[in-house]
Design a protein around this motif. Structure first.
Motif, PDB file in Angstrom:
ATOM      1  N   LEU A  32     123.682   2.624 -35.426  1.00 32.17           N
ATOM      2  CA  LEU A  32     123.897   3.224 -34.109  1.00 32.17           C
ATOM      3  C   LEU A  32     124.973   2.464 -33.352  1.00 32.17           C
ATOM      4  O   LEU A  32     124.990   1.237 -33.348  1.00 32.17           O
ATOM      5  CB  LEU A  32     122.607   3.207 -33.284  1.00 32.17           C
ATOM      6  N   ASP A  33     125.861   3.208 -32.696  1.00 35.39           N
ATOM      7  CA  ASP A  33     126.834   2.534 -31.839  1.00 35.39           C
ATOM      8  C   ASP A  33     126.246   2.455 -30.429  1.00 35.39           C
ATOM      9  O   ASP A  33     125.108   2.845 -30.194  1.00 35.39           O
ATOM     10  CB  ASP A  33     128.201   3.227 -31.874  1.00 35.39           C
ATOM     11  N   GLY A  38     116.399  -4.402 -33.530  1.00 34.22           N
ATOM     12  CA  GLY A  38     117.356  -4.486 -32.442  1.00 34.22           C
ATOM     13  C   GLY A  38     117.462  -3.198 -31.645  1.00 34.22           C
ATOM     14  O   GLY A  38     118.492  -2.917 -31.041  1.00 34.22           O
ATOM     15  N   LEU A  39     116.387  -2.407 -31.631  1.00 30.50           N
ATOM     16  CA  LEU A  39     116.374  -1.146 -30.888  1.00 30.50           C
ATOM     17  C   LEU A  39     115.434  -1.264 -29.705  1.00 30.50           C
ATOM     18  O   LEU A  39     114.495  -2.057 -29.708  1.00 30.50           O
ATOM     19  CB  LEU A  39     115.910  -0.006 -31.794  1.00 30.50           C
ATOM     20  N   ILE A  40     115.699  -0.446 -28.689  1.00 32.41           N
ATOM     21  CA  ILE A  40     114.836  -0.414 -27.512  1.00 32.41           C
ATOM     22  C   ILE A  40     114.395   1.034 -27.286  1.00 32.41           C
ATOM     23  O   ILE A  40     115.186   1.965 -27.433  1.00 32.41           O
ATOM     24  CB  ILE A  40     115.551  -0.995 -26.270  1.00 32.41           C
ATOM     25  N   LEU A  41     113.131   1.200 -26.964  1.00 30.33           N
ATOM     26  CA  LEU A  41     112.581   2.525 -26.691  1.00 30.33           C
ATOM     27  C   LEU A  41     113.029   2.959 -25.304  1.00 30.33           C
ATOM     28  O   LEU A  41     112.775   2.260 -24.314  1.00 30.33           O
ATOM     29  CB  LEU A  41     111.054   2.473 -26.771  1.00 30.33           C
ATOM     30  N   CYS A  48     117.588   3.395 -28.611  1.00 30.71           N
ATOM     31  CA  CYS A  48     119.007   3.062 -28.558  1.00 30.71           C
ATOM     32  C   CYS A  48     119.158   1.591 -28.913  1.00 30.71           C
ATOM     33  O   CYS A  48     118.168   0.872 -29.076  1.00 30.71           O
ATOM     34  CB  CYS A  48     119.611   3.366 -27.184  1.00 30.71           C
ATOM     35  N   GLN A  49     120.400   1.137 -29.001  1.00 31.09           N
ATOM     36  CA  GLN A  49     120.680  -0.268 -29.308  1.00 31.09           C
ATOM     37  C   GLN A  49     120.169  -1.164 -28.185  1.00 31.09           C
ATOM     38  O   GLN A  49     120.256  -0.813 -27.013  1.00 31.09           O
ATOM     39  CB  GLN A  49     122.182  -0.495 -29.454  1.00 31.09           C
ATOM     40  N   LEU A  50     119.674  -2.328 -28.537  1.00 26.79           N
ATOM     41  CA  LEU A  50     119.193  -3.289 -27.564  1.00 26.79           C
ATOM     42  C   LEU A  50     120.301  -3.708 -26.604  1.00 26.79           C
ATOM     43  O   LEU A  50     120.063  -4.000 -25.458  1.00 26.79           O
ATOM     44  CB  LEU A  50     118.628  -4.518 -28.290  1.00 26.79           C
ATOM     45  N   GLY A  51     121.548  -3.701 -27.069  1.00 26.67           N
ATOM     46  CA  GLY A  51     122.682  -4.069 -26.230  1.00 26.67           C
ATOM     47  C   GLY A  51     123.157  -2.938 -25.343  1.00 26.67           C
ATOM     48  O   GLY A  51     124.288  -2.934 -24.886  1.00 26.67           O
ATOM     49  N   PHE A  52     122.325  -1.953 -25.075  1.00 23.92           N
ATOM     50  CA  PHE A  52     122.655  -0.824 -24.208  1.00 23.92           C
ATOM     51  C   PHE A  52     123.229  -1.370 -22.911  1.00 23.92           C
ATOM     52  O   PHE A  52     122.718  -2.330 -22.360  1.00 23.92           O
ATOM     53  CB  PHE A  52     121.368  -0.031 -23.952  1.00 23.92           C
ATOM     54  N   PRO A  53     124.338  -0.787 -22.426  1.00 30.95           N
ATOM     55  CA  PRO A  53     125.029  -1.357 -21.267  1.00 30.95           C
ATOM     56  C   PRO A  53     124.185  -1.469 -20.002  1.00 30.95           C
ATOM     57  O   PRO A  53     124.403  -2.346 -19.200  1.00 30.95           O
ATOM     58  CB  PRO A  53     126.205  -0.414 -21.041  1.00 30.95           C
TER      59      PRO A  53
END
Length: 108
Positions: A14-15, A40-43, A65-70
């Motif tokens: 995932l990007d 490394g994903l977040i619900l 989504c990615q844990l590094g979500f903005p």
């Protein structure tokens, strides 16, 4: 594909704008939350699905989504979706609206 492989690959592929949406049995919820964290994903969204208002939750709709979500994403409050009214085969308005996008006649 085992859940662990699916979540692991999603965590790598995932990007920053990507999303993974799944429908899982409710009894696998704890496992999926653990796998998401390890991958490394977040619900970001969760909906618990019941057959009718008097039955236990059977499925969970999840969006990851990615844990590094903005943006900082708070832990989602579970939403509830009831499929049928107390009369078997009579669907709730919320469920009819949700599934209407999948029918050509839009009557649901």
């Amino acid at each position: 594909l085992p859940w662990s492989q699916l979540m692991g690959k999603a965590g790598k592929l995932l990007d920053e704008n990507g999303r993974l949406a799944l429908i899982v049995p409710f009894d696998r919820l704890a496992e999926m939350l653990s796998l998401g964290a390890r991958s490394g994903l977040i619900l970001t969204r969760r909906t618990d699905v019941r057959g009718n208002s008097g039955t236990p939750v059977k499925r969970v709709l999840m969006e990851w989504c990615q844990l590094g979500f903005p943006e900082k994403v708070p832990t989602p409050v579970p939403d509830d979706l009831v499929v049928e009214t107390e009369v078997r085969g009579v669907y709730t308005e919320e469920y009819r609206q949700l599934k209407s996008a999948f029918y050509l006649d839009r009557k649901g």
